[in-house]
Design a protein around this motif. Sequence first.
Motif, PDB file in Angstrom:
ATOM      1  N   VAL A 388       0.861  -1.189   0.000  1.00  0.00           N
ATOM      2  CA  VAL A 388       0.000   0.000   0.000  1.00  0.00           C
ATOM      3  C   VAL A 388       0.889   1.228   0.000  1.00  0.00           C
ATOM      4  O   VAL A 388       1.856   1.308   0.773  1.00  0.00           O
ATOM      5  CB  VAL A 388      -0.943   0.018   1.226  1.00  0.00           C
ATOM      6  CG1 VAL A 388      -1.726   1.323   1.283  1.00  0.00           C
ATOM      7  CG2 VAL A 388      -1.896  -1.166   1.195  1.00  0.00           C
ATOM      8  N   SER A 389       0.582   2.207  -0.868  1.00  0.00           N
ATOM      9  CA  SER A 389       1.324   3.472  -0.887  1.00  0.00           C
ATOM     10  C   SER A 389       0.776   4.429   0.168  1.00  0.00           C
ATOM     11  O   SER A 389       1.543   5.046   0.908  1.00  0.00           O
ATOM     12  CB  SER A 389       1.235   4.110  -2.275  1.00  0.00           C
ATOM     13  OG  SER A 389       1.726   3.233  -3.269  1.00  0.00           O
ATOM     14  N   TRP A 390      -0.559   4.573   0.210  1.00  0.00           N
ATOM     15  CA  TRP A 390      -1.204   5.399   1.221  1.00  0.00           C
ATOM     16  C   TRP A 390      -2.670   5.000   1.332  1.00  0.00           C
ATOM     17  O   TRP A 390      -3.175   4.208   0.522  1.00  0.00           O
ATOM     18  CB  TRP A 390      -1.073   6.894   0.898  1.00  0.00           C
ATOM     19  CG  TRP A 390      -1.852   7.340  -0.302  1.00  0.00           C
ATOM     20  CD1 TRP A 390      -3.171   7.625  -0.373  1.00  0.00           C
ATOM     21  CD2 TRP A 390      -1.343   7.534  -1.628  1.00  0.00           C
ATOM     22  NE1 TRP A 390      -3.530   7.995  -1.635  1.00  0.00           N
ATOM     23  CE2 TRP A 390      -2.418   7.957  -2.435  1.00  0.00           C
ATOM     24  CE3 TRP A 390      -0.083   7.422  -2.214  1.00  0.00           C
ATOM     25  CZ2 TRP A 390      -2.271   8.238  -3.780  1.00  0.00           C
ATOM     26  CZ3 TRP A 390       0.061   7.705  -3.552  1.00  0.00           C
ATOM     27  CH2 TRP A 390      -1.017   8.106  -4.326  1.00  0.00           C
ATOM     28  N   TYR A 391      -3.345   5.567   2.338  1.00  0.00           N
ATOM     29  CA  TYR A 391      -4.771   5.333   2.534  1.00  0.00           C
ATOM     30  C   TYR A 391      -5.520   6.624   2.293  1.00  0.00           C
ATOM     31  O   TYR A 391      -5.090   7.695   2.725  1.00  0.00           O
ATOM     32  CB  TYR A 391      -5.068   4.824   3.950  1.00  0.00           C
ATOM     33  CG  TYR A 391      -4.437   3.494   4.266  1.00  0.00           C
ATOM     34  CD1 TYR A 391      -3.228   3.432   4.948  1.00  0.00           C
ATOM     35  CD2 TYR A 391      -5.044   2.315   3.885  1.00  0.00           C
ATOM     36  CE1 TYR A 391      -2.636   2.212   5.248  1.00  0.00           C
ATOM     37  CE2 TYR A 391      -4.460   1.085   4.182  1.00  0.00           C
ATOM     38  CZ  TYR A 391      -3.256   1.046   4.847  1.00  0.00           C
ATOM     39  OH  TYR A 391      -2.683  -0.157   5.127  1.00  0.00           O
ATOM     40  N   GLU A 392      -6.642   6.513   1.621  1.00  0.00           N
ATOM     41  CA  GLU A 392      -7.534   7.655   1.397  1.00  0.00           C
ATOM     42  C   GLU A 392      -8.740   7.493   2.320  1.00  0.00           C
ATOM     43  O   GLU A 392      -9.461   6.499   2.233  1.00  0.00           O
ATOM     44  CB  GLU A 392      -7.974   7.684  -0.062  1.00  0.00           C
ATOM     45  CG  GLU A 392      -8.868   8.856  -0.417  1.00  0.00           C
ATOM     46  CD  GLU A 392      -9.275   8.816  -1.875  1.00  0.00           C
ATOM     47  OE1 GLU A 392      -8.561   9.375  -2.712  1.00  0.00           O
ATOM     48  OE2 GLU A 392     -10.315   8.187  -2.157  1.00  0.00           O
ATOM     49  N   VAL A 393      -8.937   8.467   3.219  1.00  0.00           N
ATOM     50  CA  VAL A 393     -10.022   8.406   4.197  1.00  0.00           C
ATOM     51  C   VAL A 393     -10.995   9.539   3.911  1.00  0.00           C
ATOM     52  O   VAL A 393     -10.587  10.705   3.779  1.00  0.00           O
ATOM     53  CB  VAL A 393      -9.484   8.514   5.637  1.00  0.00           C
ATOM     54  CG1 VAL A 393     -10.608   8.274   6.643  1.00  0.00           C
ATOM     55  CG2 VAL A 393      -8.353   7.524   5.865  1.00  0.00           C
ATOM     56  N   GLN A 394     -12.278   9.194   3.771  1.00  0.00           N
ATOM     57  CA  GLN A 394     -13.313  10.173   3.437  1.00  0.00           C
ATOM     58  C   GLN A 394     -14.410  10.151   4.482  1.00  0.00           C
ATOM     59  O   GLN A 394     -14.774   9.084   5.001  1.00  0.00           O
ATOM     60  CB  GLN A 394     -13.916   9.873   2.057  1.00  0.00           C
ATOM     61  CG  GLN A 394     -12.911   9.968   0.910  1.00  0.00           C
ATOM     62  CD  GLN A 394     -13.515   9.518  -0.400  1.00  0.00           C
ATOM     63  OE1 GLN A 394     -14.277   8.556  -0.449  1.00  0.00           O
ATOM     64  NE2 GLN A 394     -13.180  10.208  -1.467  1.00  0.00           N
ATOM     65  N   LEU A 395     -14.952  11.333   4.779  1.00  0.00           N
ATOM     66  CA  LEU A 395     -16.039  11.474   5.745  1.00  0.00           C
ATOM     67  C   LEU A 395     -17.278  11.955   5.016  1.00  0.00           C
ATOM     68  O   LEU A 395     -17.234  12.930   4.267  1.00  0.00           O
ATOM     69  CB  LEU A 395     -15.651  12.483   6.845  1.00  0.00           C
ATOM     70  CG  LEU A 395     -16.706  12.717   7.931  1.00  0.00           C
ATOM     71  CD1 LEU A 395     -16.853  11.476   8.799  1.00  0.00           C
ATOM     72  CD2 LEU A 395     -16.339  13.928   8.781  1.00  0.00           C
TER      73      LEU A 395
END
Length: 723
Positions: A388-395
């Motif tokens: 995994v390169s990064w995590y995308e977190v959305q609200l």
Amino acid sequence: MGFCNGSSRNQQWLSTEDGKFLHIKSGLCLGISNSSRGPFQPAVATPCAQAPRWTCHAQEGFLEVENTSLFLKKQNHKVVVKKISKYLDSWMKLVINKEGRLANESLCLKQAGLGTEVSVRTARNSAASQIATTANTVPYSPSHISNTTETFLGSTTETLRSTAETLGSTAETLRNTAKTLGSTAETLRNTAKTLGSTAETLRSTAKTLGSTAKTLGSTAKTLGSTSEAYSQSSSKRGLPHLHTAGATDESWSPLTTPPFSSITTETGVAEQVKCNFTLLESRVSSLSASIQWRTFASPCNFSLIYSSDTSGPMWCHPIRIDNFTYGCNPKDLQAGTVYNFRIVSLDGEESTLVLQTDPLPPARFEVNSEKTASTTLQVRWTPSSGKVSWYEVQLFDHNDQKIQEVQVQESTTWSQYTFLNLTEGNSYKVAITAVSGEKRSFPVYINGSTVPSPVKDLGISPNPNSLLISWSRGSGNVEQYRLVLMDKGAIVQDTNVDRRDTSYAFHELTPGHLYNLTIVTMASGLQNSRWKLVRTAPMEVSNLKVTNDGRLTSLNVKWQKPPGDVDSYSITLSHQGTIKESKTLAPPVTETQFKDLVPGRLYQVTISCISGELSAEKSAAGRTVPEKVRNLVSYNEIWMKSFTVNWTPPAGDWEHYRIVLFNESLVLLNTTVGKEETHYALDGLELIPGRQYEIEVIVESGNLRNSERCQGRTGKSNLIGRT
């Protein structure tokens, strides 16, 4: 068609113990093509498992497909299999005799064991025929030749040693032949100048073959070492066996990838066509891949080797789906990783495919309740499996509108993020997506909230014995709802419902009754409520009747009181949608009368039972009696067999008139005329002159009628009979 060449491996065959002929160079066996539907079928090189057994007829030298009456025959420049009874070809093998010279010998002298080299030719023609390599072969069921790669190399080593010795003798023979041809060329200079150059060519060929003999000797030793090394290494590595397998049930959509370049040329006897192939489709998921490709010629043996920057080479055993389609499905891949896939055929054709698996989302993703307050919400998660390169977190808010988005770098331990400046009492949905290169995992969602809130959009659907309650979920987390129905401070019903429910029905209630409803929202030990006065619907009256009692201008209305609570009755009299009269009565009253109505008119009576703001209606129709015609008279001036009646129309409503003519009690005429008529001529009935008849004119309105009668007489005859 080419000349016999004892040193060409393309013309060398092995006669096996089970009656088959194995081609040294290709590793295939002599078989039959099914691509032709004519009188003959081409001979082809085919996998030995599909090749037929051959029967050698010793006396004639014929080769027959075992128990078929199909014989091997030279057809122009090709070798074919043909069902014939005469003009068969005899087949021989080329061997080295005791003097070291090439000589012809019958194929049927003895059955060669596995490893015996045979160069096949016909007795009638010294040219070797071309056998094309193809996949369109006729399947046979004899036992398979089990030739692993180690056995094949070992056999080839012995063959090459023998070939090296044979080529040494052949070189000496060719040197002598060159000398002979040289003198012959001198003698026949005027007629065969070409033989002179041929002699020179053969001298060069002899020298070359001498060198080739030495080279092949060295090659034989090398192959012997290679066979031993390969046998040892293959026991340690999971190298794929080159075989074909049955088809799978997966459906594939074709790609537009052009076929990989491979030049196919005409070769000698049984030389195999190169394995040209093209990629059909490639698909990947998080932990597996699926690859299919297609050949353009004979069935081939393939290997699929794949690797990544974090793993060494791994092998996938291809499966044969049909005659030309192959596939492989590696299932031990790492998520989010780039892999190099190499498809390699037995003859060296290969193609490389680069694919990346899909990343996986975190295995655990949750709200950290200890770090969540009225205006903050914290989420945390474990690292994803794979890369995994990064995590995308959305609200998202409760309307699924994205209100915040952040990127969090990969961590080897728990990762977390806190959303700030949130609204009290709101519920939220959080999504997390793992990103690796250009690939994204599927999102994972969780819900979080700050404080509970009361329900919204409270709706009531009343029925006489029940109440259907509906609501919209308020912002915030909800564990369950409590619904309480009370009557003057006393609890009538008390129930809990699931947090996913948005409606509930109370049953066995009193019609038209007023209740107090309270909905309590509960979450994490806290609660909030909303209340409302609600009423069940009243029931409609029963046994409603509307009668005229034989009257022309009035109607009587009667009914029975329904069960439950009723505040009042509202009664209306209407005609064709227009209200003519209305009245309100108290519950004890159960009948009333409407007067001064129009004769023959149809009226609608509606009674509404009223309880609070609710009501229940019931309707019935009633008609007043129509009026009679007025001034009904008959007259006759000159007619002896007919007369006429006249009348004045009645007041009120009616549909038509009915005319009935009586001769005493016998009905002579019964007919209807339109309401616009005011007279009727009784002619065409052949009435008796001078007789009196009775006429009845009936006014009809719906199913009601009213009639008037009069008498009429036909004229007397003036004729006097003679005596």
